[in-house]
Design a protein around this motif. Sequence first.
Motif, PDB file in Angstrom:
ATOM      1  N   PHE A  77       0.831  -1.206   0.000  1.00 50.91           N
ATOM      2  CA  PHE A  77       0.000   0.000   0.000  1.00 50.91           C
ATOM      3  C   PHE A  77       0.863   1.254   0.000  1.00 50.91           C
ATOM      4  O   PHE A  77       0.560   2.244  -0.680  1.00 50.91           O
ATOM      5  CB  PHE A  77      -0.925   0.005   1.223  1.00 50.91           C
ATOM      6  N   HIS A  79       3.801   1.637  -1.281  1.00 53.60           N
ATOM      7  CA  HIS A  79       4.327   1.842  -2.636  1.00 53.60           C
ATOM      8  C   HIS A  79       3.250   2.400  -3.558  1.00 53.60           C
ATOM      9  O   HIS A  79       3.542   3.214  -4.442  1.00 53.60           O
ATOM     10  CB  HIS A  79       4.879   0.533  -3.185  1.00 53.60           C
ATOM     11  N   CYS A  80       1.999   1.956  -3.365  1.00 44.42           N
ATOM     12  CA  CYS A  80       0.906   2.491  -4.183  1.00 44.42           C
ATOM     13  C   CYS A  80       0.735   3.982  -3.948  1.00 44.42           C
ATOM     14  O   CYS A  80       0.517   4.756  -4.881  1.00 44.42           O
ATOM     15  CB  CYS A  80      -0.398   1.764  -3.850  1.00 44.42           C
ATOM     16  N   ASP A  83       3.465   5.993  -5.745  1.00 46.58           N
ATOM     17  CA  ASP A  83       3.242   6.117  -7.180  1.00 46.58           C
ATOM     18  C   ASP A  83       2.132   7.111  -7.503  1.00 46.58           C
ATOM     19  O   ASP A  83       2.107   7.689  -8.604  1.00 46.58           O
ATOM     20  CB  ASP A  83       2.888   4.750  -7.783  1.00 46.58           C
ATOM     21  N   ASP A  97      -7.517   7.960  -6.448  1.00 50.77           N
ATOM     22  CA  ASP A  97      -6.101   7.739  -6.146  1.00 50.77           C
ATOM     23  C   ASP A  97      -5.950   7.080  -4.780  1.00 50.77           C
ATOM     24  O   ASP A  97      -6.842   7.140  -3.936  1.00 50.77           O
ATOM     25  CB  ASP A  97      -5.328   9.069  -6.166  1.00 50.77           C
ATOM     26  N   SER A  98      -4.786   6.471  -4.583  1.00 48.52           N
ATOM     27  CA  SER A  98      -4.465   5.929  -3.266  1.00 48.52           C
ATOM     28  C   SER A  98      -4.206   7.107  -2.319  1.00 48.52           C
ATOM     29  O   SER A  98      -3.738   8.165  -2.749  1.00 48.52           O
ATOM     30  CB  SER A  98      -3.221   5.044  -3.354  1.00 48.52           C
ATOM     31  N   LEU A 102      -7.731   2.470  -2.085  1.00 45.18           N
ATOM     32  CA  LEU A 102      -7.493   1.189  -1.423  1.00 45.18           C
ATOM     33  C   LEU A 102      -8.598   0.842  -0.438  1.00 45.18           C
ATOM     34  O   LEU A 102      -8.820  -0.334  -0.154  1.00 45.18           O
ATOM     35  CB  LEU A 102      -6.150   1.230  -0.692  1.00 45.18           C
TER      36      LEU A 102
END
Length: 509
Positions: A77, A79-80, A83, A97-98, A102
């Motif tokens: 998560f 890393h998400c 990005d 978006d994250s 999520l």
Amino acid sequence: MTRIPRAWTRTAMSICTNCAAPISARPLTLESLRARLDELELLLKALNTERNLLLAESRAVTYPVLTLPNEITTQIFLHCVEDAKRPDGHSRPIPADSPLLLTRVCRSWRAIALNTPALWSQVAVRNGLSPEILNMWLQHATPLPMDLYILLNNPELSSPLVDLCLAHAKYWRNVSFCIPSIEYLRLKDAFDHPELDLPLLSEVKFSFTHASSADRWSDAILAIRRAPALKKVEVLTPPKTIPITVDWSQLTHLRHLTGVRIGTCLEILAQCLALEELVLETYCDEDLDKASIVSLYRDTPIILPHLRQFSCLLQNAQSPLLYLTLPALVDLTTRYNGVEATTTILSAFFRRSAPPLRRIQLSVDGFPVDALLQTLDVLPSSVETAEFSLGRNENSLSQLLGALAIESSTGWGFRAIPALRKLCLHLQMGPIEPSQYEALLALLRVRPRVVHVEAHHRLRVVGPDWGISKPPKAVVDAFREMGVSRGLRVKVRVLGMMSRHLKVWNFGA
């Protein structure tokens, strides 16, 4: 007595007085309904049995992503979120978006995301953001340190968002305020509150914008107290003042990007003995009460023993270089609005500080050849990276390249910047002409230690015919040959309006 026919009697006896249905048909209908219900009950039992079998089969299926330990899922998560960040380094609170995305996948992921404060520790607060979403975001971020990028330009909508951010001030780590100037006094009052502690705050930036021409700047000073970890401060405000005060002695980085009186500047710098990076723009100080301060520091320059990076204006008699001694300086960026005293200022500064300078960026547009040679001569011999900004004078580039190619009168090395290894040219005059490429090649042939060249030129007029053409083939072949023989790297970059890349060419190694 009239006799009723038997058929009539049978017919009359078969009529129900409640529903007017024939009595003989009623038992048959109830039986059919009971039979139908029995069939449906059997079908329902069969469907329930089939459903239970399918549920058992689905539970028996293993989803690898759901079998991961929560710690590994949390790292994925994180890393998400990295990005999905904007170029400013902050997450956007939008559902697409994250980390908000999520929380919408499944209950397991939602629970993990909401219980991972690191996913919510950075946020960009912009116009249109709902206070409810921001409040939820900040609550899930606690108790970790927060990085906030507050960019608002609507005074009517900014107040509730700023208030929510202030409510979590004890968790701030890095905070950037770009808000209407009308919010300045509210912000000042919040910082003056005796219960406001900022134990984690390490970096703060202030930029105040005017919503209208009627807005006036306040002379009140915003004081940042009880911030023992504060190291970096950046201020972008109207000129003539620094509208904040901090414990200057603990700062390692200070950036003030609009004009400030040199006297005010020197009073502050005298307290900033721990500075490692300094960016200033100063202007002439005409206040009589500051004149004595300017004279004092001219006679006894301020010593900043740890300063390694410095950017300032070369503004003749009002340059900060006249009043500073920087023995640890390795990176110097200077800009100017006049060339009369450039050589004198730099020469006196380098002689007094004797810094181990490695990189210098200097504006040389409009320098007469003699002044250019004198300025290059006073640069320390330790410089390895030189960046030059040239304006629209078409002769400036040829003069500069010619000056760098002059050998020393002693026969050892070159007259200017003998240790030069990287040359960067920022050009405002349009594409480089073939003759100028030839001058660059001539310089590279006589200075084999130069292994990295960058030329960035900006086009002022953008249209269908930009006049962008690749360097001549002979020049490209020469660059490639030097790349093979000595590892030379050459980058030619053409920029349009708003720094948009139009063309980029790489040659050599």
